[in-house]
Motif scaffolding. Structure first.
Motif, PDB file in Angstrom:
ATOM      1  N   GLY A 154       0.910  -1.048   0.016  1.00  0.00           N
ATOM      2  CA  GLY A 154       0.047  -0.109  -0.037  1.00  0.00           C
ATOM      3  C   GLY A 154       0.865   1.293   0.295  1.00  0.00           C
ATOM      4  O   GLY A 154       1.894   1.156  -0.219  1.00  0.00           O
ATOM      5  N   PRO A 155       0.238   2.261  -0.171  1.00  0.00           N
ATOM      6  CA  PRO A 155       0.951   3.792   0.077  1.00  0.00           C
ATOM      7  C   PRO A 155       1.840   3.809   1.581  1.00  0.00           C
ATOM      8  O   PRO A 155       1.383   3.354   2.463  1.00  0.00           O
ATOM      9  N   ALA A 156       3.006   4.396   0.938  1.00  0.00           N
ATOM     10  CA  ALA A 156       3.967   4.530   2.139  1.00  0.00           C
ATOM     11  C   ALA A 156       3.556   5.924   2.780  1.00  0.00           C
ATOM     12  O   ALA A 156       2.618   6.646   2.316  1.00  0.00           O
ATOM     13  N   GLY A 157       3.947   6.157   4.144  1.00  0.00           N
ATOM     14  CA  GLY A 157       3.925   7.339   4.875  1.00  0.00           C
ATOM     15  C   GLY A 157       2.770   7.549   5.611  1.00  0.00           C
ATOM     16  O   GLY A 157       2.179   8.394   5.936  1.00  0.00           O
ATOM     17  N   LEU A 158       2.016   6.207   5.484  1.00  0.00           N
ATOM     18  CA  LEU A 158       0.854   6.338   6.357  1.00  0.00           C
ATOM     19  C   LEU A 158       1.094   6.418   8.054  1.00  0.00           C
ATOM     20  O   LEU A 158       2.405   6.167   8.500  1.00  0.00           O
ATOM     21  N   HIS A 159       0.203   6.795   8.925  1.00  0.00           N
ATOM     22  CA  HIS A 159       0.313   6.801  10.472  1.00  0.00           C
ATOM     23  C   HIS A 159      -0.316   5.736  10.958  1.00  0.00           C
ATOM     24  O   HIS A 159      -1.330   5.392  10.823  1.00  0.00           O
ATOM     25  N   GLY A 160       0.512   4.980  11.954  1.00  0.00           N
ATOM     26  CA  GLY A 160      -0.456   3.941  12.739  1.00  0.00           C
ATOM     27  C   GLY A 160      -0.256   3.556  14.070  1.00  0.00           C
ATOM     28  O   GLY A 160       0.874   4.277  14.716  1.00  0.00           O
ATOM     29  N   LEU A 161      -0.996   2.927  14.641  1.00  0.00           N
ATOM     30  CA  LEU A 161      -1.020   2.772  15.984  1.00  0.00           C
ATOM     31  C   LEU A 161      -1.006   1.202  16.295  1.00  0.00           C
ATOM     32  O   LEU A 161      -2.108   0.531  15.826  1.00  0.00           O
ATOM     33  N   VAL A 162       0.007   0.726  16.932  1.00  0.00           N
ATOM     34  CA  VAL A 162      -0.085  -0.730  17.288  1.00  0.00           C
ATOM     35  C   VAL A 162      -0.546  -0.823  18.837  1.00  0.00           C
ATOM     36  O   VAL A 162       0.394  -0.098  19.494  1.00  0.00           O
ATOM     37  N   VAL A 163      -1.450  -1.431  18.917  1.00  0.00           N
ATOM     38  CA  VAL A 163      -1.931  -1.598  20.182  1.00  0.00           C
ATOM     39  C   VAL A 163      -1.707  -3.193  20.731  1.00  0.00           C
ATOM     40  O   VAL A 163      -2.421  -4.172  20.085  1.00  0.00           O
ATOM     41  N   GLU A 164      -0.684  -3.380  21.377  1.00  0.00           N
ATOM     42  CA  GLU A 164      -0.291  -4.595  21.776  1.00  0.00           C
ATOM     43  C   GLU A 164       0.596  -4.701  23.010  1.00  0.00           C
ATOM     44  O   GLU A 164       1.408  -4.148  23.505  1.00  0.00           O
ATOM     45  N   ASP A 165      -0.008  -5.764  23.975  1.00  0.00           N
ATOM     46  CA  ASP A 165       0.563  -5.864  25.270  1.00  0.00           C
ATOM     47  C   ASP A 165       2.128  -6.735  25.433  1.00  0.00           C
ATOM     48  O   ASP A 165       2.590  -6.579  26.097  1.00  0.00           O
ATOM     49  N   TYR A 166       2.210  -7.377  24.312  1.00  0.00           N
ATOM     50  CA  TYR A 166       3.232  -8.298  24.189  1.00  0.00           C
ATOM     51  C   TYR A 166       4.638  -7.440  23.429  1.00  0.00           C
ATOM     52  O   TYR A 166       4.261  -6.998  22.377  1.00  0.00           O
ATOM     53  N   ALA A 167       5.519  -6.969  24.252  1.00  0.00           N
ATOM     54  CA  ALA A 167       6.553  -6.198  23.684  1.00  0.00           C
ATOM     55  C   ALA A 167       7.104  -6.594  22.361  1.00  0.00           C
ATOM     56  O   ALA A 167       7.325  -5.927  21.529  1.00  0.00           O
ATOM     57  N   ASP A 168       7.377  -7.897  22.407  1.00  0.00           N
ATOM     58  CA  ASP A 168       8.234  -8.522  20.983  1.00  0.00           C
ATOM     59  C   ASP A 168       7.322  -8.463  19.835  1.00  0.00           C
ATOM     60  O   ASP A 168       7.630  -7.928  18.663  1.00  0.00           O
ATOM     61  N   THR A 169       5.995  -8.828  20.099  1.00  0.00           N
ATOM     62  CA  THR A 169       5.084  -8.535  19.008  1.00  0.00           C
ATOM     63  C   THR A 169       4.696  -7.156  18.486  1.00  0.00           C
ATOM     64  O   THR A 169       4.619  -6.734  17.370  1.00  0.00           O
ATOM     65  N   ALA A 170       4.806  -6.175  19.432  1.00  0.00           N
ATOM     66  CA  ALA A 170       4.310  -4.854  19.067  1.00  0.00           C
ATOM     67  C   ALA A 170       5.708  -4.176  18.376  1.00  0.00           C
ATOM     68  O   ALA A 170       5.838  -3.464  17.436  1.00  0.00           O
ATOM     69  N   GLU A 171       6.908  -4.588  19.036  1.00  0.00           N
ATOM     70  CA  GLU A 171       8.182  -4.006  18.209  1.00  0.00           C
ATOM     71  C   GLU A 171       8.345  -4.819  16.787  1.00  0.00           C
ATOM     72  O   GLU A 171       8.735  -3.723  15.930  1.00  0.00           O
ATOM     73  N   SER A 172       7.902  -6.034  16.518  1.00  0.00           N
ATOM     74  CA  SER A 172       8.071  -6.489  15.294  1.00  0.00           C
ATOM     75  C   SER A 172       7.175  -5.873  14.316  1.00  0.00           C
ATOM     76  O   SER A 172       7.347  -5.722  13.280  1.00  0.00           O
ATOM     77  N   THR A 173       6.087  -5.867  14.935  1.00  0.00           N
ATOM     78  CA  THR A 173       4.812  -5.181  14.030  1.00  0.00           C
ATOM     79  C   THR A 173       5.386  -3.620  13.651  1.00  0.00           C
ATOM     80  O   THR A 173       5.251  -3.430  12.590  1.00  0.00           O
TER      81      THR A 173
END
Length: 64
Positions: free
Chosen positions: A6-25
């Motif tokens: 998809g288009p680059a430059g979008l803003h996103g919010l990852v809501v995840e309590d597992y730190a490794d999953t949040a960081e890899s996403t």
């Protein structure tokens, strides 16, 4: 193999309590040119949304 992106430059919010999953996403999305914030819980997510308006589309995944 070519994977459509998809288009680059979008803003996103990852809501995840597992730190490794949040960081890899975040890493995966950031390397595609997106700006990504992480929230570890619902309260942090609400705070982040109040700081920056939410995107026009949302995606959710959950593991059981």
């Amino acid at each position: 193999m070519n994977v459509p992106v998809g288009p680059a430059g979008l803003h996103g919010l990852v809501v995840e309590d597992y730190a490794d999953t949040a960081e890899s996403t975040k890493l995966l999305l950031s390397t595609s040119g997106h700006e990504v914030k992480i929230a570890r819980n619902g309260a942090e997510a609400i705070e982040a949304i109040n700081e920056t308006p939410p995107p026009t589309s949302r995606s959710s995944t959950s593991a059981c």
